[in-house]
Enzyme design. Structure first.
Site, PDB file in Angstrom:
ATOM      1  N   GLU A 185     -16.864 -56.344  38.322  1.00  0.00           N
ATOM      2  CA  GLU A 185     -17.203 -56.046  39.707  1.00  0.00           C
ATOM      3  C   GLU A 185     -16.893 -57.214  40.653  1.00  0.00           C
ATOM      4  O   GLU A 185     -17.687 -57.552  41.547  1.00  0.00           O
ATOM      5  CB  GLU A 185     -18.685 -55.651  39.825  1.00  0.00           C
ATOM      6  CG  GLU A 185     -19.012 -54.348  39.113  1.00  0.00           C
ATOM      7  CD  GLU A 185     -20.441 -53.891  39.319  1.00  0.00           C
ATOM      8  OE1 GLU A 185     -20.664 -52.677  39.370  1.00  0.00           O
ATOM      9  OE2 GLU A 185     -21.337 -54.760  39.439  1.00  0.00           O
ATOM     10  N   GLU A 264     -19.258 -47.250  34.964  1.00  0.00           N
ATOM     11  CA  GLU A 264     -20.719 -47.231  34.885  1.00  0.00           C
ATOM     12  C   GLU A 264     -21.193 -46.051  35.722  1.00  0.00           C
ATOM     13  O   GLU A 264     -21.116 -46.105  36.955  1.00  0.00           O
ATOM     14  CB  GLU A 264     -21.347 -48.517  35.423  1.00  0.00           C
ATOM     15  CG  GLU A 264     -21.069 -49.765  34.621  1.00  0.00           C
ATOM     16  CD  GLU A 264     -21.758 -50.996  35.216  1.00  0.00           C
ATOM     17  OE1 GLU A 264     -22.606 -50.830  36.125  1.00  0.00           O
ATOM     18  OE2 GLU A 264     -21.433 -52.114  34.774  1.00  0.00           O
TER      19      GLU A 264
END
Length: 615
Positions: A185, A264
């Site tokens: 991320e 995710e």
């Protein structure tokens, strides 16, 4: 801040060099992204993954948890690799016991699961310092997640060692590890393209010669900052079917003819101390999975089984002002709960997957979970005040942070002796994170970083001792505050406007409690106190220690550090895994209660966890 590096290559050149290692093989690869989908042995393959972190689950439970995931209908398990657990000191690696990564992957293979590996080096994961080892902070000015050569050298060493551990298990060698994530991320953190390109090069140089990918939020701005040319990109998000549609519409506006995968899908959420206990609808999670499979979209449930952030593992969040530390429990409202029991969410997701199984595939039977048990109430009958356990101090003109004294985790105590009486406002500046202010061993005030507190009123007699017991509540694991998360005292304390110098400093990592000398009964003075007791367990099973009668502190059972408890909730119990208990015999428990605990503390074990419903 950018760091100058010798002969710094451009991001494009680094990416090209890294991708050069992916020369097209003469045979069909075991696993590969092909156009808008993945292929396994030359056939289209939809990844049905769930996340579990082996370091949050005792090794004795690995096979059971992985079998449960397989029975839920998953064909893949995803796991982070925690750098801080595997390299606790520079160059000293540990891949044994509960940290045996290769054994975990082989177990997954044995139960029929493929693997997606996420070595970081940054992982977030609600883990202390986002998974970075605390010893990085001993070097003044070192910046993680940057081209700082000191950080890059350490990360290269770590990645090389991880690659050595798993080399025979990579899909490029026919193994179960389908692909490996680069960083994590990054689009939510920075925009240094050269750094991401250098990270990619480190992965290739370490020996990860299989498909690599990046993972970011679905907005084009995050993807623009966090992705790499020619490297698979997956997206992270939560929500209902409409949220899934929006996420992949955003992804499509950024990248076309690429596999679609939710790296995710947040099927639950984590808890922070003093907050409301997180819950996510089982029906919504099941409907989202149903939709993704109907569209041929791969996914990874974060989390399928959360487990526990034992010991000093929990991290924290901060927006630069507010600090919110995470709980010990990492139950995450997952499909498989903290004790390893399938939930309503498990069955909702299993039913959704069953509707989309390829021809000839059948769901395995669900194995029986390890039971949870009750433990009759027992008393803690021995004690010793924390101030009576102190050893030789470090004498320090200035009060410095925890890392400056070579310490990573636990508590640190700063002691100042006063020849004359003193009274006034004690100013601590930025103190991290929770401070017990003690006069002659008794707590007179607390200072809580969560509440942006930094001072307390004190009154000291001539000859008094002032102790500042500072607890590391978890380093920030996400966002711009992450690189500077040193602990202890950041500023010089002052009293009544006068700076305090000449300290005795006691690092208290509490890694070994064997030297504690307990006495029967309660201590004569109030303040932070160690308590010890014994309890018997007749049947094999896990249990939840009911901590509602205690204040704030830590628990060890048979030498295992369970973690932190705190009356502010929402977590009010601590998970004790069955493998850590001695069935048919005595079990030792030690508690450090920072509030001193009642005169005769007692505990019991429950078959289910206790959460308060509001913060």
């Amino acid at each position: 801040m950018q760091f100058a590096v010798a002969k710094r290559l451009t991001a494009l050149a680094l990416v090209a060099a890294a991708l050069g290692a992916q020369a097209a093989p003469s045979t069909v690869p075991h696993f590969a992204p092909v156009g808008d989908h993945f292929e396994l042995d030359g056939k289209p393959f939809v990844i049905r993954s769930g996340e579990v972190h082996y370091a949050r689950v005792p090794r004795e439970f690995w096979r059971e948890r992985l079998q449960q995931m397989r029975a839920m209908g998953l064909n893949t398990v995803t796991t982070y690799v925690f750098w801080n657990r595997h390299e606790p000191e520079p160059g000293r690696f540990d891949f044994s016991g509960d940290l045996d990564l290769a054994a975990f992957i082989r177990t997954a293979r044995d139960v029929g699961l493929k693997v997606v590996l996420r070595p970081g080096p940054y992982v977030c994961a609600e883990l202390d310092f986002g998974g970075f080892p605390a010893w990085l902070l001993r070097t003044p000015g070192l910046r993680v997640r940057s081209l700082d050569p000191r950080f890059m050298s350490a990360s290269a060493r770590y990645l090389k060692r991880v690659a050595q551990e798993v080399a025979p298990l990579l899909s490029s060698r026919g193994g179960p590890i389908l692909m490996v994530q680069v960083e994590n991320e990054y689009g939510s953190y920075g925009d240094d393209r050269d750094y991401m390109a250098a990270m990619l090069a480190q992965f290739r140089e370490a020996g990860f010669d299989l498909p690599l990918f990046t993972s970011d939020g679905p907005s084009p701005s995050l993807l623009e900052r966090g992705t790499l040319p020619g490297v698979t990109s997956v997206v992270n998000f939560n929500g209902n079917v409409d949220a899934v549609k929006r996420a992949f519409a955003q992804f499509a506006s950024f990248r076309q003819n690429a596999p679609r995968m939710s790296g995710e899908y947040w099927a639950g959420w984590f808890d922070s101390w003093g907050s409301r206990h997180a819950k996510v609808s089982p029906a919504m999670a099941g409907e989202a999975v149903d939709y993704m499979l109907g569209q041929g979209i791969s996914f990874n449930l974060y989390m399928a089984h959360g487990g526990t952030s034992f010991g000093w593992m929990p991290g924290a969040n901060s927006n630069g002002t507010n600090y919110t530390p995470d709980t010990t429990s990492y139950d995450y409202d997952a499909a498989i709960d903290e004790a390893g029991r399938p939930t309503r969410k498990f069955h909702a997701i299993r039913a959704a997957i069953a509707r989309h199984l390829p021809a000839g595939e059948k769901l395995p039977d669900l194995p029986a979970p390890t039971p949870t048990i009750s433990v009759p109430r027992f008393s803690l009958i021995e004690s010793v005040p924390l101030v009576d356990t102190l050893q030789s101090p470090i004498r320090s003109k200035m009060a410095r942070n925890m890392e400056a004294y070579g310490q990573g985790y636990g508590f640190i105590l700063y002691r100042k002796r006063f020849e004359e009486a003193a009274k006034g406002k004690l100013e601590l500046g930025e103190a991290r994170d929770y401070i017990h202010v003690m006069a002659d061993g008794a707590t007179v005030a607390t200072v809580d970083r969560r509440r942006s507190e930094s001072s307390a009123d004190v009154s000291l007699k001539a000859g008094s001792t002032l102790d500042l017991l500072v607890e590391n509540m978890g380093r920030v694991n996400f966002g711009a505050s992450l690189p500077d998360e040193r602990k202890g005292l950041m500023d010089q304390p002052s009293l009544g406007g006068k700076e305090l110098n000449d300290w005795e400093v006691y690092p208290l990592p509490l890694a070994d409690l064997s030297g504690l000398r307990f006495k029967r009964g309660a201590p004569e003075r109030s303040g932070p106190t160690f308590w010890r007791g014994k309890f018997r367990v007749e049947a094999k099973g896990s249990t939840f220690l009911d901590m509602r009668g205690m204040g704030k502190g830590h628990v060890w059972v048979n030498g295992h550090h369970l973690g932190r408890y705190w009356r502010v909730g929402p977590q009010q119990s601590l998970f004790v895994p069955a493998p850590w208990l001695r069935a048919g015999g005595d079990n030792e428990i030690i508690i450090l209660d920072l509030d001193g605990a009642p005169d005769a503390p007692s505990l019991q074990g429950l078959p289910d966890p206790v959460f308060t419903t509001s913060g």
